[in-house]
Scaffold this motif. Sequence first.
Motif, short mmCIF file in Angstrom:
data_model
loop_
_atom_site.label_atom_id
_atom_site.label_comp_id
_atom_site.label_asym_id
_atom_site.label_seq_id
_atom_site.Cartn_x
_atom_site.Cartn_y
_atom_site.Cartn_z
N ARG A 48 14.27 -2.71 -2.55
CA ARG A 48 15.24 -1.61 -2.50
C ARG A 48 15.85 -1.55 -1.11
N PRO A 49 17.01 -0.93 -0.97
CA PRO A 49 17.71 -0.91 0.32
C PRO A 49 17.06 0.04 1.31
N SER A 50 15.85 -0.29 1.71
CA SER A 50 15.11 0.51 2.69
C SER A 50 14.68 -0.41 3.81
N ALA A 51 15.09 -0.09 5.02
CA ALA A 51 14.74 -0.94 6.17
C ALA A 51 13.23 -1.08 6.29
N ASN A 52 12.50 -0.01 6.05
CA ASN A 52 11.05 -0.03 6.19
C ASN A 52 10.41 -0.95 5.15
N SER A 53 10.86 -0.85 3.89
CA SER A 53 10.26 -1.68 2.85
C SER A 53 10.60 -3.16 3.05
N ILE A 54 11.81 -3.44 3.52
CA ILE A 54 12.21 -4.83 3.78
C ILE A 54 11.39 -5.39 4.95
N TRP A 55 11.20 -4.57 5.99
CA TRP A 55 10.41 -5.01 7.13
C TRP A 55 8.98 -5.30 6.72
N LYS A 56 8.39 -4.43 5.91
CA LYS A 56 7.02 -4.65 5.44
C LYS A 56 6.93 -5.94 4.64
N TYR A 57 7.94 -6.19 3.81
CA TYR A 57 7.95 -7.41 3.01
C TYR A 57 8.01 -8.65 3.91
N ALA A 63 3.85 -13.83 7.83
CA ALA A 63 2.62 -13.87 8.61
C ALA A 63 2.00 -15.26 8.55
N VAL A 64 1.58 -15.74 9.71
CA VAL A 64 0.88 -17.02 9.77
C VAL A 64 -0.59 -16.80 9.42
N PRO A 65 -1.12 -17.50 8.44
CA PRO A 65 -2.52 -17.29 8.05
C PRO A 65 -3.45 -17.43 9.25
N GLY A 66 -4.34 -16.47 9.42
CA GLY A 66 -5.30 -16.52 10.52
C GLY A 66 -4.84 -15.78 11.75
N THR A 247 1.44 -1.18 -0.75
CA THR A 247 1.71 -1.13 0.69
C THR A 247 0.90 -2.21 1.39
N THR A 248 1.59 -3.05 2.15
CA THR A 248 0.93 -4.11 2.91
C THR A 248 1.03 -3.77 4.41
N THR A 249 -0.11 -3.62 5.03
CA THR A 249 -0.15 -3.30 6.47
C THR A 249 -0.77 -4.46 7.23
N CYS A 250 -0.03 -4.99 8.19
CA CYS A 250 -0.50 -6.13 8.98
C CYS A 250 -0.76 -5.71 10.42
N THR A 251 -1.83 -6.20 10.99
CA THR A 251 -2.17 -5.88 12.37
C THR A 251 -2.29 -7.17 13.18
#
Length: 251
Positions: A48-57, A63-66, A247-251
Amino acid sequence: MVASSELKTKADRLLNFPNMIVATVGIGSSVKHDHLELISTDINAILRPSANSIWKYLQSNLAVPGCLACEVDIGGDIRILLDSSISTRQKLFDEGRKFIYKLIEELISFNLLNVNVSVDIFSEEVTEAIPLQNISRIKRKLGGLSLVEYNGHNVNQSLLAQHIKNIGMTSSSTSFIIFIPNGVFLDSQLIERIKHSTNERSIIVSVGLIEDPMWDNLEDLATYGYFVFSSEDAILLARYLKKEMKTTTCT
């Protein structure tokens, strides 16, 4: 976005490159969901046209594994509002009810443990309650029925707007408010009241009944054109809700 064989061909050419993902963003009031699926790598690449959802995607998929630790969580509230006013013929009410049955059955099949679903029937009076026991395992998934009243033949706009506001206040996570209205009662003033009653965590989904839907009003009511469906799209909507509540949260 115009559906065309040329666009589909270009998307297919992109997919010939190694590690290529084609994502689509549904922008505008009349987004054709089948077309988005046709040119996207998969349903998870429809955004959907949401900057936050696109960024999360992008964050989770690039993301590089590891190197990054990502956690996936699914949760949210789904509130279904079915109109049974005096101007809604029994045929339309039954169509809306069948849509709800199919939608909830599909959601249950996903085993979404952190998702709460409830149905509100709003009218002058409750003319027919949805028999919750007829849906498999529904008692664990569906809250009680509540009533949003009308005053005679006119919508009590303040009461309906307050009900929408209460949904946002009582939800601790993202709320999807699914309107299945008789398009007759929707006007620009009521649509604005409803939309101003939602908070930043509430997303309005509008569902048009097959017989003479008021598509312009439904498109104005929805938070994004991306969230406009017909009553034939219960399974499709269930799949979209599952994806949107992830929701995918990456650290």
